[in-house]
Design an enzyme around this catalytic site. Structure first.
Site, PDB file in Angstrom:
ATOM      1  N   THR A  28       0.962  -1.193   0.041  1.00 53.43           N
ATOM      2  CA  THR A  28      -0.113  -0.094   0.194  1.00 53.43           C
ATOM      3  C   THR A  28       0.860   1.136  -0.163  1.00 53.43           C
ATOM      4  O   THR A  28       2.028   1.210   0.434  1.00 53.43           O
ATOM      5  CB  THR A  28      -0.907  -0.001   1.174  1.00 53.43           C
ATOM      6  OG1 THR A  28      -1.421   1.246   1.491  1.00 53.43           O
ATOM      7  CG2 THR A  28      -0.056  -0.489   2.435  1.00 53.43           C
ATOM      8  N   ASP A  29       0.290   2.207  -0.440  1.00 57.34           N
ATOM      9  CA  ASP A  29       0.865   3.656  -0.307  1.00 57.34           C
ATOM     10  C   ASP A  29       1.042   4.164   1.007  1.00 57.34           C
ATOM     11  O   ASP A  29       1.872   4.903   1.324  1.00 57.34           O
ATOM     12  CB  ASP A  29       0.256   4.698  -1.299  1.00 57.34           C
ATOM     13  CG  ASP A  29      -1.356   4.963  -0.727  1.00 57.34           C
ATOM     14  OD1 ASP A  29      -1.780   4.248   0.057  1.00 57.34           O
ATOM     15  OD2 ASP A  29      -1.881   5.839  -1.602  1.00 57.34           O
ATOM     16  N   GLU A  30       0.316   3.498   2.061  1.00 59.75           N
ATOM     17  CA  GLU A  30       0.317   4.129   3.408  1.00 59.75           C
ATOM     18  C   GLU A  30       1.682   3.949   4.244  1.00 59.75           C
ATOM     19  O   GLU A  30       1.820   4.646   5.092  1.00 59.75           O
ATOM     20  CB  GLU A  30      -0.941   3.593   4.355  1.00 59.75           C
ATOM     21  CG  GLU A  30      -2.404   3.591   3.427  1.00 59.75           C
ATOM     22  CD  GLU A  30      -3.475   3.350   4.243  1.00 59.75           C
ATOM     23  OE1 GLU A  30      -3.574   3.423   5.441  1.00 59.75           O
ATOM     24  OE2 GLU A  30      -4.391   3.180   3.763  1.00 59.75           O
ATOM     25  N   TYR A  56      -1.858  -0.430  11.092  1.00 59.99           N
ATOM     26  CA  TYR A  56      -1.929  -1.225   9.706  1.00 59.99           C
ATOM     27  C   TYR A  56      -0.887  -0.863   8.865  1.00 59.99           C
ATOM     28  O   TYR A  56      -0.061  -1.730   8.338  1.00 59.99           O
ATOM     29  CB  TYR A  56      -3.237  -0.670   9.157  1.00 59.99           C
ATOM     30  CG  TYR A  56      -3.286  -1.097   7.372  1.00 59.99           C
ATOM     31  CD1 TYR A  56      -3.405  -2.286   7.079  1.00 59.99           C
ATOM     32  CD2 TYR A  56      -3.347  -0.026   6.548  1.00 59.99           C
ATOM     33  CE1 TYR A  56      -3.209  -2.638   5.894  1.00 59.99           C
ATOM     34  CE2 TYR A  56      -3.190  -0.255   5.315  1.00 59.99           C
ATOM     35  CZ  TYR A  56      -3.433  -1.532   4.800  1.00 59.99           C
ATOM     36  OH  TYR A  56      -3.310  -1.738   3.569  1.00 59.99           O
ATOM     37  N   LYS A 116       2.215  -3.489   7.476  1.00 60.45           N
ATOM     38  CA  LYS A 116       2.386  -3.547   6.026  1.00 60.45           C
ATOM     39  C   LYS A 116       3.960  -3.066   5.589  1.00 60.45           C
ATOM     40  O   LYS A 116       4.513  -3.804   4.915  1.00 60.45           O
ATOM     41  CB  LYS A 116       1.548  -2.717   5.168  1.00 60.45           C
ATOM     42  CG  LYS A 116      -0.041  -3.205   5.045  1.00 60.45           C
ATOM     43  CD  LYS A 116       0.037  -4.635   4.508  1.00 60.45           C
ATOM     44  CE  LYS A 116      -0.036  -4.594   2.859  1.00 60.45           C
ATOM     45  NZ  LYS A 116      -0.381  -6.037   2.598  1.00 60.45           N
TER      46      LYS A 116
END
Ligand code: NAD
Ligand code: TYD
Length: 354
Positions: free
Chosen positions: A132-134, A158, A162
């Site tokens: 993810t970009d997060e 989260y 990741k």
């Protein structure tokens, strides 16, 4: 055969449906069927011999190793994860278990399996990790979009889990020479999106006459990508990606949350007007902000476009129109997934908001 993990979730099930719909190799689909996994998403494959569903955990090394060997897997696409930021704030342990320990286990099982392969089988094997970009943290309004070289600065349990999994994948490349690929994608939306996330939650609540909860001032920005475009990007990276590289995937659709909710209301006003003739916007309710809420994500997807020739097929407008139509045509799907466990979650998360 390819092994898809988490293929009963939102993106995984779209990926499996698109993959088999395109006549590609058979799929072994390993999914634990947590609250987010739903076999109804895969109903159209019930009689398809090219889809083998296995209920199980990516952290189960015996199971994963036996699937790799039994089906002579040539590629693994790892979607399996706990994926909801708000849930990670309430209870991070499952995120560490699946996203970190689960990915670690998959890597170890694949390392042993790949190590025992030879010739073309060894050369062709791929481990594609979906991220993810997060992991890159939050951008200020005037900062350029994330490139693949942006530093990792995860802010939620989260995104930290990741980020940890991305680092494990990187280490398995550098230390053991594992043939890995990593993709980091922006926010997805589309069919089979579990109604705990902003877009399906707002559609669901609107149709039920419930408040549309906006965290804080609603000015946080996400870069939205229609799910089938994410799936086409993953297929592209699996086919043409350079081993060990990471690829950012995004839609170049930066929108503030409040604007996204307005778009949904406009589409619903046109397609399924409220009985009282008023706009669904009347249901918008501002609620307490998410702790540590990231202000802005934006992806620079020029590398995958330049090097692999991938581009999204949908604009935000076309993707949103299709999404709202899908939810209107599949209200039963939402009814089925919003059963007991879902209601308990909503009561915990939106306490005092209704
Ligand atoms: P999701 O929560 O809808 O689905 C996750 C799936 O994984 C579910 O079917 C669940 O049952 C399964 N699963 C969970 N734990 C498991 C375990 N231990 N073993 C086997 N299966 C397990 O998530 P999603 O939105 O489809 O996201 C899929 C992947 O894409 C995730 O890795 C996520 O981090 C990543 N991603 C998501 C987005 C997004 O906008 N949704 C954007 C970028 C990247
Ligand atoms: P979400 O769909 O949970 O994805 P993510 O947190 O991974 O970006 O949320 C998208 C944005 O919408 C995020 O800024 C949080 C916000 N949001 C709300 O304002 N209200 C809600 O009820 C939800 C679920 C999210």
């Amino acid at each position: 055969m390819i092994l898809v993990t988490g293929g009963a979730g939102f993106i995984g099930s779209n990926f499996v449906l698109d993959w088999l719909g395109g006549g590609l190799e058979p799929v072994v689909n390993l999914d634990k069927l947590t609250y987010a996994g739903n076999l109804e998403n895969l109903q159209s494959l019930a009689k398809n011999k090219n889809h083998i569903f296995v209920r199980g955990d990516i952290a189960d090394s015996e199971l994963v190793s036996s699937l790799l060997n039994q089906h002579k897997i040539r590629a693994v696409v790892n979607f399996a994860a706990e994926s909801h930021v708000d849930r990670s704030i309430h209870g991070p342990i499952d995120f560490i278990q699946t996203n970190v320990m689960g990915t670690f286990n998959l890597l170890e099982c694949c390392r042993k399996y790949w190590g025992a392969l030879s010739g073309l089988d060894k050369e062709r094997f791929r481990f594609l990790h979906v991220s993810t970009d997060e992991v890159f943290g939050s951008l200020a309004r005037d900062e350029p979009a994330f490139t693949e070289n942006h530093r990792y600065e995860p802010n939620s349990p989260y995104s930290a889990s990741k980020a940890a999994s991305d680092h494990l994948v990187r280490a398995w490349l550098h230390t053991y020479g594992m043939p890995v690929l990593t993709t980091n994608c922006s926010n997805n939306y589309g069919p089979y999106h579990f109604p705990e996330k902003l877009i399906p939650l707002v559609i669901h609540n609107a149709l039920k006459g419930k408040p549309l909860p906006i965290y804080g001032d609603g000015q946080q920005i996400r870069d939205w990508l229609y799910v089938s475009d994410h799936c086409s990007a993953i297929r592209c990276v699996l086919e043409k990606g350079v081993l060990g590289e990471t690829y950012n995937i995004g839609g170049c659709n930066e929108k503030a949350n409040l604007d996204v909710v307005h778009t949904i209301c406009d589409l619903l006003d046109a397609q399924k007007p409220r009985a009282d003739g008023r706009s669904y916007k009347d249901q918008i309710t501002f609620v307490t902000d998410r702790p540590g809420h990231d202000k802005r994500y934006a992806m620079d997807a020029s590398k995958i476009e330049r090097e692999l020739g991938w581009r999204p097929a949908q604009t935000f407008e076309s993707g949103m129109a299709q999404t709202v139509q899908w939810y209107l045509a599949n209200e039963q799907w939402t009814e089925n997934v919003t059963s007991g466990a879902y209601r308990e979650w909503v009561e915990k998360q939106y306490v005092g908001a209704a």
